[in-house]
Design a protein around this motif. Sequence first.
Motif, mmCIF file in Angstrom:
data_model
loop_
_atom_site.group_PDB
_atom_site.id
_atom_site.type_symbol
_atom_site.label_atom_id
_atom_site.label_comp_id
_atom_site.label_asym_id
_atom_site.label_seq_id
_atom_site.Cartn_x
_atom_site.Cartn_y
_atom_site.Cartn_z
ATOM 1 N N PRO A 2 6.314 20.769 50.916
ATOM 2 C CA PRO A 2 5.793 21.809 51.822
ATOM 3 C C PRO A 2 5.441 21.261 53.206
ATOM 4 O O PRO A 2 5.693 21.909 54.233
ATOM 5 N N PHE A 3 4.856 20.056 53.231
ATOM 6 C CA PHE A 3 4.500 19.459 54.526
ATOM 7 C C PHE A 3 5.760 19.123 55.321
ATOM 8 O O PHE A 3 5.828 19.360 56.540
ATOM 9 N N ALA A 4 6.778 18.571 54.652
ATOM 10 C CA ALA A 4 8.028 18.226 55.328
ATOM 11 C C ALA A 4 8.709 19.479 55.861
ATOM 12 O O ALA A 4 9.260 19.477 56.980
ATOM 13 N N GLN A 5 8.674 20.566 55.101
ATOM 14 C CA GLN A 5 9.280 21.813 55.549
ATOM 15 C C GLN A 5 8.553 22.372 56.777
ATOM 16 O O GLN A 5 9.185 22.815 57.739
ATOM 17 N N SER A 6 7.223 22.349 56.737
ATOM 18 C CA SER A 6 6.439 22.867 57.867
ATOM 19 C C SER A 6 6.660 22.026 59.124
ATOM 20 O O SER A 6 6.805 22.559 60.234
ATOM 21 N N LEU A 7 6.680 20.698 58.932
ATOM 22 C CA LEU A 7 6.895 19.807 60.073
ATOM 23 C C LEU A 7 8.288 20.000 60.655
ATOM 24 O O LEU A 7 8.460 20.013 61.887
ATOM 25 N N LEU A 8 9.274 20.187 59.788
ATOM 26 C CA LEU A 8 10.646 20.385 60.252
ATOM 27 C C LEU A 8 10.774 21.685 61.047
ATOM 28 O O LEU A 8 11.444 21.732 62.084
ATOM 29 N N GLY A 12 11.626 21.955 65.017
ATOM 30 C CA GLY A 12 12.763 22.757 65.459
ATOM 31 C C GLY A 12 12.427 23.620 66.657
ATOM 32 O O GLY A 12 13.207 23.716 67.617
ATOM 33 N N PHE A 13 11.252 24.255 66.613
ATOM 34 C CA PHE A 13 10.817 25.051 67.769
ATOM 35 C C PHE A 13 10.521 24.173 68.979
ATOM 36 O O PHE A 13 10.787 24.555 70.127
ATOM 37 N N THR A 18 11.634 21.424 74.567
ATOM 38 C CA THR A 18 11.886 20.130 75.213
ATOM 39 C C THR A 18 13.296 20.037 75.775
ATOM 40 O O THR A 18 13.549 19.216 76.665
ATOM 41 N N ALA A 19 14.216 20.864 75.269
ATOM 42 C CA ALA A 19 15.569 20.880 75.830
ATOM 43 C C ALA A 19 15.535 21.285 77.298
ATOM 44 O O ALA A 19 16.261 20.723 78.132
ATOM 45 N N ALA A 20 14.675 22.246 77.636
ATOM 46 C CA ALA A 20 14.541 22.677 79.033
ATOM 47 C C ALA A 20 13.964 21.558 79.901
ATOM 48 O O ALA A 20 14.424 21.329 81.029
ATOM 49 N N ALA A 21 12.962 20.841 79.367
ATOM 50 C CA ALA A 21 12.355 19.741 80.122
ATOM 51 C C ALA A 21 13.359 18.619 80.357
ATOM 52 O O ALA A 21 13.424 18.042 81.452
ATOM 53 N N THR A 62 20.478 21.641 67.224
ATOM 54 C CA THR A 62 19.635 20.806 66.361
ATOM 55 C C THR A 62 18.369 21.552 65.974
ATOM 56 O O THR A 62 17.935 21.508 64.809
ATOM 57 N N GLY A 63 17.756 22.244 66.938
ATOM 58 C CA GLY A 63 16.567 23.044 66.632
ATOM 59 C C GLY A 63 16.873 24.168 65.666
ATOM 60 O O GLY A 63 16.076 24.464 64.764
ATOM 61 N N VAL A 64 18.034 24.809 65.823
ATOM 62 C CA VAL A 64 18.426 25.887 64.909
ATOM 63 C C VAL A 64 18.576 25.355 63.489
ATOM 64 O O VAL A 64 18.099 25.970 62.522
ATOM 65 N N LEU A 65 19.226 24.199 63.347
ATOM 66 C CA LEU A 65 19.401 23.603 62.009
ATOM 67 C C LEU A 65 18.064 23.231 61.384
ATOM 68 O O LEU A 65 17.840 23.445 60.185
ATOM 69 N N ALA A 66 17.157 22.660 62.190
ATOM 70 C CA ALA A 66 15.854 22.247 61.662
ATOM 71 C C ALA A 66 15.071 23.449 61.141
ATOM 72 O O ALA A 66 14.447 23.384 60.073
ATOM 73 N N VAL A 67 15.097 24.560 61.873
ATOM 74 C CA VAL A 67 14.377 25.758 61.437
ATOM 75 C C VAL A 67 15.020 26.358 60.196
ATOM 76 O O VAL A 67 14.329 26.783 59.253
#
Length: 244
Positions: A2-8, A12-13, A18-21, A62-67
């Motif tokens: 559960p912690f790994a899923q929440s962190l992932l 992702g978000f 950070t992509a914009a930065a 990458t963010g889409v896959l992580a979410v």
Amino acid sequence: RPFAQSLLRFLGFIFWGTAAALAFGGLSVILMHKNYSCLFQESFLPLPGWLAVAAALTLLPTGVLAVSISSKRSRYCQGALMYLLMVLFCLEASSAVLAKFYSIRMSSELKSSMGYLFYQYNATHSQDPGVKTVDRVQWKLQCCGVQNYTDWLKATAVSWPLPDEKAHLPKSCCKKNYSHCTGDLGHLEQIFQEGCLKKLEDHLHFVMVYLFWCCVVLSILELLTGVSNGLLMRHQPFHDLRVL
């Protein structure tokens, strides 16, 4: 798990923001080289910027896959995420190393190239590329001369070759709110007195350091993403997809 899923999901978000930065830092390097290309002898200066832009575009999927992995653990997505994380790490490491390298190297080259262009400035040839570059630099950075405005006094014989012409400064040294400024030394309050070299060096240093730390922070976040994804992969082994 559960912690790994929440962190992932959280990372992702974060990747989307950070992509914009990162894209901002990369575009800043590219535009700086475009605006002051005559002052930079190194033709590969925009390379860390382009690598950063490529990394920023890669961060979006990458963010889409992580979410998506955090909500639905797909073995295909988990393997693809690992591949993208490795590509991102290579892009950002290369960009960070080049940004650090150029921030040190370019400072020494700027002084010689800027000094040469300012010394060769000739007010009677306003269409000359070197003259246009000097004027553009002084307008954009709101500066005058290399170290300060007195540099033009040393170059007066070169800048204005007519012997009977009164010494003055280029109009690009004038402040924008003084529309009638002609560069007369008798009205110093109408001109920029700070030199261009320090301003451009500070601008170069800021852009390169910003890009460097963006890449470092993102590399750490990607490491956490890889660890989180790896923990989820342990609970769902790739028995039939060993190639991944």
